[in-house]
Design an enzyme around this catalytic site. Structure first.
Site, PDB file in Angstrom:
ATOM      1  N   HIS A 286     -44.882   1.596   9.993  1.00 12.76           N
ATOM      2  CA  HIS A 286     -44.205   2.717   9.344  1.00 12.76           C
ATOM      3  C   HIS A 286     -43.198   2.184   8.327  1.00 12.76           C
ATOM      4  CE1 HIS A 286     -41.833   6.311   8.724  1.00 12.76           C
ATOM      5  NE2 HIS A 286     -40.760   5.700   9.192  1.00 12.76           N
ATOM      6  N   ASP A 315     -46.983   0.524 -25.277  1.00  4.99           N
ATOM      7  CA  ASP A 315     -47.437   0.139 -23.942  1.00  4.99           C
ATOM      8  C   ASP A 315     -46.433  -0.865 -23.403  1.00  4.99           C
ATOM      9  OD1 ASP A 315     -48.869  -0.429 -21.626  1.00  4.99           O
ATOM     10  OD2 ASP A 315     -50.781  -0.200 -22.650  1.00  4.99           O
ATOM     11  N   TRP A 350     -40.113  -4.147  10.517  1.00  3.38           N
ATOM     12  CA  TRP A 350     -40.366  -4.456   9.104  1.00  3.38           C
ATOM     13  C   TRP A 350     -39.551  -5.651   8.660  1.00  3.38           C
ATOM     14  CZ3 TRP A 350     -37.801  -4.085   4.209  1.00  3.38           C
ATOM     15  CH2 TRP A 350     -36.464  -3.721   4.272  1.00  3.38           C
ATOM     16  N   SER A 378     -47.216  -9.251  -6.616  1.00  2.00           N
ATOM     17  CA  SER A 378     -47.305  -8.065  -7.456  1.00  2.00           C
ATOM     18  C   SER A 378     -45.936  -7.670  -7.997  1.00  2.00           C
ATOM     19  CB  SER A 378     -47.920  -6.932  -6.639  1.00  2.00           C
ATOM     20  OG  SER A 378     -47.609  -5.702  -7.177  1.00  2.00           O
ATOM     21  N   SER A 379     -44.943  -7.631  -7.108  1.00  2.00           N
ATOM     22  CA  SER A 379     -43.611  -7.210  -7.545  1.00  2.00           C
ATOM     23  C   SER A 379     -43.021  -8.185  -8.541  1.00  2.00           C
ATOM     24  CB  SER A 379     -42.667  -7.100  -6.357  1.00  2.00           C
ATOM     25  OG  SER A 379     -43.100  -6.104  -5.503  1.00  2.00           O
ATOM     26  N   HIS A 462     -31.520  -6.816   1.338  1.00  2.00           N
ATOM     27  CA  HIS A 462     -30.489  -5.883   0.904  1.00  2.00           C
ATOM     28  C   HIS A 462     -30.697  -5.422  -0.529  1.00  2.00           C
ATOM     29  CE1 HIS A 462     -27.130  -3.353   1.343  1.00  2.00           C
ATOM     30  NE2 HIS A 462     -26.940  -3.615   0.067  1.00  2.00           N
ATOM     31  N   GLU A 464     -33.335  -5.210  -1.962  1.00  2.00           N
ATOM     32  CA  GLU A 464     -34.526  -4.358  -1.911  1.00  2.00           C
ATOM     33  C   GLU A 464     -34.186  -2.894  -1.674  1.00  2.00           C
ATOM     34  OE1 GLU A 464     -37.624  -4.601  -2.467  1.00  2.00           O
ATOM     35  OE2 GLU A 464     -38.432  -2.847  -1.429  1.00  2.00           O
ATOM     36  N   TYR A 466     -31.596  -1.379  -2.583  1.00  2.00           N
ATOM     37  CA  TYR A 466     -31.113  -0.837  -3.852  1.00  2.00           C
ATOM     38  C   TYR A 466     -32.236  -0.739  -4.862  1.00  2.00           C
ATOM     39  CZ  TYR A 466     -26.429  -1.386  -2.050  1.00  2.00           C
ATOM     40  OH  TYR A 466     -25.310  -1.272  -1.295  1.00  2.00           O
ATOM     41  N   SER A 477     -29.870  11.200 -12.806  1.00  3.40           N
ATOM     42  CA  SER A 477     -29.073  11.286 -14.028  1.00  3.40           C
ATOM     43  C   SER A 477     -29.797  12.108 -15.078  1.00  3.40           C
ATOM     44  CB  SER A 477     -28.792   9.891 -14.591  1.00  3.40           C
ATOM     45  OG  SER A 477     -28.208   9.080 -13.621  1.00  3.40           O
ATOM     46  N   HIS A 511     -23.946  -8.335   5.916  1.00  4.52           N
ATOM     47  CA  HIS A 511     -23.645  -7.248   6.847  1.00  4.52           C
ATOM     48  C   HIS A 511     -24.805  -6.958   7.795  1.00  4.52           C
ATOM     49  CE1 HIS A 511     -24.962  -4.434   3.365  1.00  4.52           C
ATOM     50  NE2 HIS A 511     -25.996  -4.698   4.124  1.00  4.52           N
ATOM     51  N   HIS A 512     -25.978  -7.508   7.493  1.00  6.46           N
ATOM     52  CA  HIS A 512     -27.073  -7.330   8.448  1.00  6.46           C
ATOM     53  C   HIS A 512     -26.998  -8.353   9.570  1.00  6.46           C
ATOM     54  CE1 HIS A 512     -29.130  -4.387   5.955  1.00  6.46           C
ATOM     55  NE2 HIS A 512     -28.682  -5.103   4.943  1.00  6.46           N
ATOM     56  N   THR A 537     -21.029   3.436  -6.513  1.00  4.84           N
ATOM     57  CA  THR A 537     -21.811   4.590  -6.076  1.00  4.84           C
ATOM     58  C   THR A 537     -20.988   5.860  -6.212  1.00  4.84           C
ATOM     59  OG1 THR A 537     -22.541   3.041  -4.398  1.00  4.84           O
ATOM     60  CG2 THR A 537     -23.462   5.226  -4.312  1.00  4.84           C
ATOM     61  N   LYS A 540     -20.897   7.094  -9.712  1.00  2.00           N
ATOM     62  CA  LYS A 540     -22.114   7.798 -10.098  1.00  2.00           C
ATOM     63  C   LYS A 540     -22.088   9.237  -9.587  1.00  2.00           C
ATOM     64  CE  LYS A 540     -25.805   5.841 -11.063  1.00  2.00           C
ATOM     65  NZ  LYS A 540     -25.753   5.265 -12.391  1.00  2.00           N
ATOM     66  N   ARG A 659     -32.537   1.642  18.765  1.00  5.33           N
ATOM     67  CA  ARG A 659     -33.753   1.830  17.985  1.00  5.33           C
ATOM     68  C   ARG A 659     -34.817   0.818  18.390  1.00  5.33           C
ATOM     69  NH1 ARG A 659     -32.520  -1.223  12.237  1.00  5.33           N
ATOM     70  NH2 ARG A 659     -34.676  -0.863  11.645  1.00  5.33           N
TER      71      ARG A 659
HETATM   72  C1  HEM Z   1     -41.365  12.239   7.996  1.00  4.48           C
HETATM   73  C2  HEM Z   1     -40.382  11.499   7.796  1.00  4.48           C
HETATM   74  C3  HEM Z   1     -39.941  10.340   8.644  1.00  4.48           C
HETATM   75  C4  HEM Z   1     -39.697  10.304   9.986  1.00  4.48           C
HETATM   76  C5  HEM Z   1     -39.812  11.414  10.998  1.00  4.48           C
HETATM   77  C6  HEM Z   1     -39.293   8.951  10.280  1.00  4.48           C
HETATM   78  C7  HEM Z   1     -38.957   8.514  11.546  1.00  4.48           C
HETATM   79  C8  HEM Z   1     -38.592   7.218  11.862  1.00  4.48           C
HETATM   80  C9  HEM Z   1     -38.130   6.773  13.132  1.00  4.48           C
HETATM   81  C10 HEM Z   1     -37.971   7.643  14.367  1.00  4.48           C
HETATM   82  C11 HEM Z   1     -37.868   5.459  13.036  1.00  4.48           C
HETATM   83  C12 HEM Z   1     -37.315   4.567  14.129  1.00  4.48           C
HETATM   84  C13 HEM Z   1     -38.356   3.943  14.953  1.00  4.48           C
HETATM   85  C14 HEM Z   1     -37.693   3.057  15.986  1.00  4.48           C
HETATM   86  O1  HEM Z   1     -36.727   2.373  15.666  1.00  4.48           O
HETATM   87  O2  HEM Z   1     -38.152   3.039  17.126  1.00  4.48           O
HETATM   88  C15 HEM Z   1     -38.157   5.053  11.702  1.00  4.48           C
HETATM   89  C16 HEM Z   1     -37.999   3.774  11.218  1.00  4.48           C
HETATM   90  C17 HEM Z   1     -38.064   3.438   9.871  1.00  4.48           C
HETATM   91  N1  HEM Z   1     -38.348   4.288   8.812  1.00  4.48           N
HETATM   92 FE1  HEM Z   1     -38.844   6.244   8.970  1.00  4.48          FE
HETATM   93  N2  HEM Z   1     -39.291   8.210   9.142  1.00  4.48           N
HETATM   94  C18 HEM Z   1     -39.684   9.022   8.102  1.00  4.48           C
HETATM   95  C19 HEM Z   1     -39.809   8.687   6.770  1.00  4.48           C
HETATM   96  C20 HEM Z   1     -39.486   7.436   6.248  1.00  4.48           C
HETATM   97  C21 HEM Z   1     -39.506   7.104   4.849  1.00  4.48           C
HETATM   98  C22 HEM Z   1     -39.909   8.055   3.723  1.00  4.48           C
HETATM   99  C23 HEM Z   1     -39.121   5.807   4.745  1.00  4.48           C
HETATM  100  C24 HEM Z   1     -38.951   4.912   3.532  1.00  4.48           C
HETATM  101  C25 HEM Z   1     -39.029   5.220   2.315  1.00  4.48           C
HETATM  102  C26 HEM Z   1     -38.869   5.320   6.069  1.00  4.48           C
HETATM  103  C27 HEM Z   1     -38.471   4.038   6.365  1.00  4.48           C
HETATM  104  C28 HEM Z   1     -38.275   3.559   7.649  1.00  4.48           C
HETATM  105  C29 HEM Z   1     -37.947   2.195   7.953  1.00  4.48           C
HETATM  106  C30 HEM Z   1     -37.750   1.059   6.962  1.00  4.48           C
HETATM  107  C31 HEM Z   1     -37.823   2.111   9.347  1.00  4.48           C
HETATM  108  C32 HEM Z   1     -37.468   0.883  10.164  1.00  4.48           C
HETATM  109  C33 HEM Z   1     -38.691   0.303  10.779  1.00  4.48           C
HETATM  110  C34 HEM Z   1     -38.308  -0.822  11.691  1.00  4.48           C
HETATM  111  O3  HEM Z   1     -37.441  -0.621  12.567  1.00  4.48           O
HETATM  112  O4  HEM Z   1     -38.870  -1.910  11.522  1.00  4.48           O
HETATM  113  N3  HEM Z   1     -39.093   6.329   6.967  1.00  4.48           N
HETATM  114  N4  HEM Z   1     -38.596   6.153  10.989  1.00  4.48           N
HETATM  115 CU    CU Z   2     -27.848  -4.239   3.458  1.00  2.45          CU
END
Ligand code: HEM
Ligand code: CU
Ligand code: CU
Lengths: 779, 248
Positions: A286, A315, A350, A378-379, A462, A464, A466, A477, A511-512, A537, A540, A659
């Protein structure tokens, strides 16, 4: 000819040396594993089970386990092993061995002090250490067949982890009362991912059908061939941008489905909708999918589409490189996710913390690393491309300080990306080598340093975050200024704030790691620098608010999303201030407060910004107006349910819900006197969150529908539907290819347009000298 | 005791106070502006939009066909359709709209606020990791993480000060410590990263293989406290729990 030969030889030598290096790389047993769970065998002894040890489970009276159990009946089990060092090299018979028994169904209960339940599994106690047989009870479930899986080890009693200790495993299946044969059960992961794939295919077929019905002519091969060739080979920034949109939206859906699975699992304590293995891969993927395959590609889509139009370029500077950046993505994505189809997806988070990433027995992690290496490539290419394009291809009249703010935000974002992402690539490659050829970068037993990864990762990680949020600043804006029919307030301070964020991003990553044993002085420094981010921030946010002052705000869907962004991003920014205060971070670290915070900035920031961008630039991109009514519906449902998902998570985090846990502990039953487990209402909140999460997920389908339906049936869009000033509104909607027949010149409404000193200097560096051009022509 | 412990609570209340102030200012400002400056005139939907669209495509086609003819909607009519304070026009960088004084105000005031917040978080940080001379009477206890359980080592302390046992109800390992004594929990790990989190006291620190880290823990209320793992460590991460029992 001669030259080419030399190169062939050199290449062969290099390959040979690499090959030799692979062969001579240290044979190292990189993964000692413990008697810990079903999957990984017995402690500190060798990795593979040994046939010298014979493990067995019988009934206590000596007879074999029944084929069918009585539902709910209790059976007395005798767990034992024979053979191995415990019998051969252990004359005193002390510390002979241990075991670990897991029942897939029913409950195991110890009956004397030689066994105990640890983490849901039955194992021996200290008192049971000198035995080769143990007794315990198993209460049968009410239905379904149960698997009893036993692992035992046989040790020589010298009390150390010596390598001649051996272990083995055995499992028994006991069918339910009906005597049904044990059925093959498909792995949940495989089912889900195949389901996603199938849905995507069905969706594609349905879409194709819609187009077919509208215009059967266009489906002849003669017309299909140029179409497909165009999409597969195009280097036009607009086509590549569209490809980015398609893949980004697809993976937003995939990430969303994963989030739904996570939420179902968490909807009640002790739920077993997902196994712990599945849960762990799900949150990992996820996170990875959302950030690398949804947010970044969608941003790239807008960058590709809009930046060249905004700066008045035909282009990007390197169109072919751009196409390559895109095509690395699907390949990387397939690699990254391919572990899932085997049911062994990466389960490392992640962040991929070490040493678990190097040692996990989920081989999906190897694919996950490999896939991300491609995304890094790619990035990096995208970064180079945009920096060069923006620096050199601006239309006449557009100095640095006349660039539209969206272009500025992309510039700052790719700068950060370009500087930071190589370290991540290095870390990934190291981890990949650890997993494949047993190098020891992260093998602590061999002197590897797990914190090296944390540094490499967060130096990238970090910036990333931003990288994904700064383009949303750019979008907002544009949207706020256009909707309020005003110039953005404080253009210059907006640019400086962006640049400030870009700079500060690199000095805060500590801070992480505040809880990883950091030195006190450094802690304080990191606290200060992290809080500093609030200053740019804040500038802005206040500038956006001031922009509305004296304007005439027209409420369009994109305006609503922009205002929604202001609300959620402000809240996310405020909750972010709690972490750098270290005395609070030690409580909040890795709780749902963190999850709430980063979703407030990632979803409420990046994704809302992207939604605003979709509604704002859709007419430009497709030449059609989007349905405002559906848009407003999307906003209302989405915004409310979004807050319903993530706002309660703050409270859960404060109460200590950790978490990345596939279950949580409620203060009831046997936990009723344990302080620090969650109060009973936490279960209700979690259920509420799950319901809201589904609403949020479904509300976004409205947008997908809107995108497709408006594309087919929307009203024709004028060149400048909203009244923006930048060049993209000058060309027709959709823009022709090449976008500009002739490069436009930017006029300036400000009387004194002398560049400042710094800008002047940069301008002189970046604009090619007329003299150079003369030389070019001479060649 | 409230969640997070006393040190956390003090700081949390202070931060909440400032958060609410910042939040209220921002949201009142935002809601005010988005109501007061809203408008529905100049809405380009319907007839006018149609006109513009037709005009645009006509213009475009004529240009393609090589006819160089320009026509515009009349200026004052345009004015009415677009309440355009800053006279925004496509292809013209608009008139700048800034006010150095205001911008400086919202640069400097937040800066002062964060300096203040840093300042007030300093002492609590020191309280969490006291310096060595404050820890002269502290007792050392070893906490080692291994997939997926906690191994407590009393390092020869008397059983009154430190004892390890098993909780009969939950089957979890129990570490019994004495009220008002100071303990240095010496953390390490045998395999991957773990992090003991004493939830109610708000204390977390990573257990890193090959390295020692510390939590300084002075229990100030009796009871059974939950300890779980706050750094992802594999399959049974959620089961990696234990109990810390504080007795007098
Ligand atoms: C429908 C919307 C979303 C729901 C319900 C949701 C829910 C969750 C939940 C419950 C977790 C925690 C899982 C855990 O720690 O056990 C999580 C982790 C995370 N979510 Fe989401 N999320 C959503 C959308 C997004 C979006 C749009 C992004 C990024 C653009 C995102 C990025 C992340 C990241 C980076 C984590 C951390 C994963 C990790 O702990 O390795 N999420 N999400
Ligand atoms: Cu950070
Ligand atoms: Cu853990």
């Amino acid at each position: 000819m001669q030259v080419r030969n030399v190169w062939t030889v050199r290449a062969m030598v290099i390959v040979a040396v690499l090959f030799a290096a692979l062969m001579f790389s240290p044979e190292h047993d990189a993964r000692p594993t413990g008697i810990s769970s079903v999957d990984s065998g017995c402690s500190c002894h060798s990795q593979t089970p040994s046939s010298e040890v014979v493990a067995s489970i019988t009934l206590a009276n000596g007879s074999a386990l029944p084929e069918n159990y009585e539902p709910g009946a209790t059976y007395a089990l005798l767990i034992s092993f024979s053979g191995g060092p415990a019998e051969d090299n252990n004359p005193e018979r002390v510390n002979t061995g241990g075991f670990n028994l897991v029942a897939s169904k029913g409950t195991l209960t110890p009956i004397d002090n030689t066994t105990q339940i640890l983490a849901g599994e039955l194992t021996h106690t200290d008192a049971g250490n000198d035995q080769q047989a143990w007794n315990a009870n198993w209460t049968a479930p009410t239905s379904g067949s149960a698997v009893l899986r036993l692992m035992t080890n046989s040790v020589n009693g010298d009390n150390s982890a010596s390598s001649d200790d051996q272990w083995n495993t055995v499992s028994y299946t006991v069918s339910g009362a009906g005597g049904e044969a044990p059925t093959m059960k498909a792995n949940g992961l495989t089912v889900l991912f195949s389901g996603i794939l199938l849905t995507a295919i069905l969706f594609a077929i349905a879409l194709t059908y819609v187009f077919y019905v509208r215009d059967p002519e266009s489906f002849s091969w003669a017309r299909f061939k140029p179409w497909i060739t165009h999409w597969l080979t195009s280097t036009d920034h607009k086509s590549v941008g569209t490809l980015y949109f398609v893949s980004g939206l697809f993976f937003l859906g995939v990430g969303g489905i994963l989030a739904m699975m996570i939420r179902i699992q968490l909807s009640s304590p002790g739920n077993d909708f997902l196994t712990k293995d599945e849960y762990n891969s799900f949150f990992t993927l996820h996170g990875t999918v959302m950030i690398f395959l949804a947010a970044m590609p969608l941003i790239n889509g807008f960058a590709n589409w809009i930046v060249p139009l905004q700066i008045g370029a035909k282009d990007l500077c390197f169109p072919r490189l751009n196409a390559m950046s895109f095509w690395l993505q699907p390949v990387g994505a397939i690699l990254l996710l391919s572990g899932m189809f085997s049911g062994m997806g990466a389960d490392v988070g992640w962040t991929g913390y070490q040493p678990i990433t190097s040692t996990t027995d989920h081989y999906g992690a190897t694919f996950w690393l490999a896939g991300q290496v491609l995304l890094v490539a790619s990035s990096t290419l995208t970064g180079i491309n945009f920096i060069v394009t923006i620096a050199t291809m601006r239309a006449p009249g557009m100095g640095w300080m006349q660039m539209p703010l969206f272009t500025w935000s992309i510039l700052v974002s790719v700068m950060m990306l370009f500087i930071s992402i190589p370290t991540f690539g290095i870390g990934l490659i190291e981890a990949y080598l650890d997993r494949t050829i047993s190098t020891t970068f992260y093998n602590t037993a061999a002197g590897g340093d797990p914190l090296l990864w944390s540094h490499l990762f967060w130096y990238f990680g970090h910036p990333e975050v931003y990288v994904v949020v700064v383009p949303a600043f750019g979008v907002i804006s544009e949207v706020i200024a256009t909707s309020a029919r005003r110039t953005i307030f404080g253009y210059r301070s907006m640019v400086y704030a962006l640049a400030g964020i870009g700079f500060v991003a690199f000095i805060v990553y500590g801070h992480h790691m505040l809880t990883s044993g950091m030195s006190p002085l450094l802690r304080f420094v990191v606290m200060l620098t992290t809080m500093l981010v609030a200053v740019p921030t804040g500038i802005k946010i206040f500038n956006w608010l001031k922009t509305m002052h004296g304007g005439s705000l027209v409420y369009r869907t994109h305006t609503l999303w922009a205002l929604g962004f202001l609300v959620t991003f402000t809240l996310g920014g405020i909750s972010g201030m709690f972490f750098p205060a270290i005395a609070m971070d030690v409580h909040l670290h890795e709780t749902y407060f963190v999850v709430a915070h980063f979703h407030y900035v990632l979803v409420g920031g990046t994704v809302f910004g992207l939604f605003a961008a979709f509604y704002y630039w859709y007419p430009k991109i497709t030449g059609r107006m989007m349905s405002e009514r559906l848009g407003i519906l999307h906003f209302l449902i989405g915004f409310i349910s979004y807050n319903g998902v993530f706002w309660p998570m703050h409270k859960l985090g404060l109460l200590g819900m950790t978490r990345r846990h596939h279950t949580y502990y409620i203060r009831a039953d046997e936990y009723s006197d344990i302080i620090g487990t969650l109060p009973p209402e936490a279960a209700q909140w979690n259920f509420f969150i799950t319901v809201c999460a589904f609403m949020f997920f479904l509300s976004n389908l409205i947008m997908v529908y809107n995108i497709i339906a408006s594309w087919l049936n929307g009203r024709k869009a004028p060149a400048d539907p909203w009244g923006g000033w930048s060049f993209e509104w000058m060309v027709s909607s959709p823009p022709p290819t090449p976008s500009f027949d002739e490069i436009p010149t930017l006029l300036n409404a400000n009387p004194d347009h002398a560049p400042g000193r710094l800008t002047g200097m940069l301008e002189r560096i970046m604009t090619p000298d007329p003299g150079d051009e003369g030389e070019e022509a001479g060649h | 005791m409230e969640f997070g412990g006393d040190i956390f609570q003090d700081l949390y209340i202070e931060f909440m106070f400032w958060s609410v102030i910042v939040g209220v200012i921002t949201f009142v400002w935002m809601i005010h502006h988005s109501f007061v400056y809203r408008t529905s005139d100049g809405d380009l939907s319907g007839k006018r939009l149609h006109l513009r669209t037709q005009l645009d495509s006509l213009r475009h086609e004529m240009k393609r066909a090589g006819m160089d003819m320009e026509f515009e909607i009349e200026e004052e009519e345009d004015e009415r359709a677009w309440p355009n304070v800053d006279n925004i026009k496509v292809g013209v960088f608009p008139k700048e709209n800034d006010n150095l004084k205001l911008e400086l105000i919202w640069t400097i005031i937040p800066f002062i606020l964060i300096c203040y917040l840093c300042w007030i978080s300093w002492a609590p940080t020191d309280a969490i990791w006291p310096s060595a001379y404050e820890l002269e009477d502290a007792h050392e206890v070893g906490v080692t993480g291994q997939q997926w359980f906690w191994d407590f080592d009393c390092k020869g302390l008397t059983s009154d000060l430190c004892d390890v046992g098993v909780d009969s109800e939950t089957g979890l390992t129990v570490l019994s410590l004495k009220l008002d004594e100071t303990y240095i929990l010496n953390l390490s790990s045998r395999d991957v990263l773990h992090a003991p989190k004493i939830v109610q006291y708000g204390l977390t620190e990573d257990a890193v293989p090959g390295m020692y880290t510390t939590i300084v823990f002075t229990p100030y209320e009796t009871g059974k406290y939950f300890l779980d793992c706050a750094e992802y460590c594999g399959d049974d991460h959620a089961y990696m729990t234990a109990i810390i029992e504080i007795h007098t």
